[in-house]
Structures are given as C-alpha cells and as structure tokens.
Design a protein around this motif. Sequence first.
Motif, PDB file in Angstrom:
ATOM      1  N   ALA A 125       1.948   9.395  -5.895  1.00 18.32           N
ATOM      2  CA  ALA A 125       2.329  10.750  -5.501  1.00 18.32           C
ATOM      3  C   ALA A 125       3.292  11.373  -6.506  1.00 18.32           C
ATOM      4  O   ALA A 125       3.414  12.596  -6.540  1.00 18.32           O
ATOM      5  CB  ALA A 125       2.959  10.733  -4.112  1.00 18.32           C
ATOM      6  N   ARG A 126       3.942  10.585  -7.287  1.00 12.52           N
ATOM      7  CA  ARG A 126       4.930  11.143  -8.253  1.00 12.52           C
ATOM      8  C   ARG A 126       4.286  11.901  -9.348  1.00 12.52           C
ATOM      9  O   ARG A 126       3.325  11.903  -9.858  1.00 12.52           O
ATOM     10  CB  ARG A 126       5.733  10.019  -8.882  1.00 12.52           C
ATOM     11  CG  ARG A 126       6.707   9.396  -7.930  1.00 12.52           C
ATOM     12  CD  ARG A 126       7.561   8.389  -8.650  1.00 12.52           C
ATOM     13  NE  ARG A 126       7.868   7.316  -7.716  1.00 12.52           N
ATOM     14  CZ  ARG A 126       8.292   6.136  -8.059  1.00 12.52           C
ATOM     15  NH1 ARG A 126       8.479   5.874  -9.324  1.00 12.52           N
ATOM     16  NH2 ARG A 126       8.570   5.237  -7.194  1.00 12.52           N
TER      17      ARG A 126
ATOM     18  N   ARG B 270       0.825  -1.196   0.000  1.00 12.21           N
ATOM     19  CA  ARG B 270       0.000   0.000   0.000  1.00 12.21           C
ATOM     20  C   ARG B 270       0.870   1.261   0.000  1.00 12.21           C
ATOM     21  O   ARG B 270       0.631   2.198  -0.759  1.00 12.21           O
ATOM     22  CB  ARG B 270      -0.921  -0.007   1.233  1.00 12.21           C
ATOM     23  CG  ARG B 270      -2.000   1.046   1.179  1.00 12.21           C
ATOM     24  CD  ARG B 270      -2.961   0.939   2.361  1.00 12.21           C
ATOM     25  NE  ARG B 270      -3.628  -0.371   2.415  1.00 12.21           N
ATOM     26  CZ  ARG B 270      -3.420  -1.294   3.371  1.00 12.21           C
ATOM     27  NH1 ARG B 270      -2.590  -1.040   4.364  1.00 12.21           N
ATOM     28  NH2 ARG B 270      -4.052  -2.430   3.342  1.00 12.21           N
ATOM     29  N   ALA B 271       1.926   1.283   0.810  1.00 14.63           N
ATOM     30  CA  ALA B 271       2.804   2.439   0.887  1.00 14.63           C
ATOM     31  C   ALA B 271       3.537   2.641  -0.442  1.00 14.63           C
ATOM     32  O   ALA B 271       3.690   3.779  -0.915  1.00 14.63           O
ATOM     33  CB  ALA B 271       3.812   2.270   2.017  1.00 14.63           C
ATOM     34  N   ALA B 272       3.982   1.552  -1.076  1.00 14.38           N
ATOM     35  CA  ALA B 272       4.681   1.669  -2.351  1.00 14.38           C
ATOM     36  C   ALA B 272       3.736   2.193  -3.420  1.00 14.38           C
ATOM     37  O   ALA B 272       4.141   3.040  -4.244  1.00 14.38           O
ATOM     38  CB  ALA B 272       5.237   0.311  -2.757  1.00 14.38           C
TER      39      ALA B 272
END
Length: 94
Positions: free
Chosen positions: A93-94, A85-87
């Motif tokens: 976000a990029r 999930r974090a990845a």
Amino acid sequence: MANNEVYSWRLDTALKEALERAARADNTSVADLLRMIAPDWLASNSASGEDAESQLRLRNQALCCAGTIRGGDPDRAEQASSRVRAALEARRAR
C-alpha cells in the motif's frame, strides 16, 4: 530375525559388479553378503564414547537457548499467516 524390510538404492556399475563377484566367491547372495557386511561396518563406525560426550555437550548448550525468545503473545503461531499477509499488504500500500 525375520528379514521383512526392503531397502533399495542406486549403485554405480563397478560397485554392483564387485558386490556380485564377492557374493559368488562367498557362495551367497548379494543380499546375504550385505547383511553380513552392514553390522560389521556399523560396529566399527558407530559413535564412540567421546562422540557421545561431545553430542551431549552440544545438546546441553543448545538447550540453554531453547525457550529463551519470548514474545508475550501465546497465539502468535496461530496468527502468523494472517500477520504476514497484513504486513505484506501494508508494504504494498505504500
């Protein structure tokens, strides 16, 4: 031996009719006919010693690779979903 297991499957019409004819000719039911046929088929089609040796060789080769991937993090499996999930959030976000 008690016959307490039920197995059901779909057959094409021709095969079902052939089984019914064979059972009638043998003066038995289709279930009894299948009970007579199945052990003979299994005995003639079971793994021979050569197949067993081949399976053992494959198993031993696979076991050589088992456990060789080390990540150094014993909690990785428990944290997998949060890490994925974090990845994904970082990628978005990029």
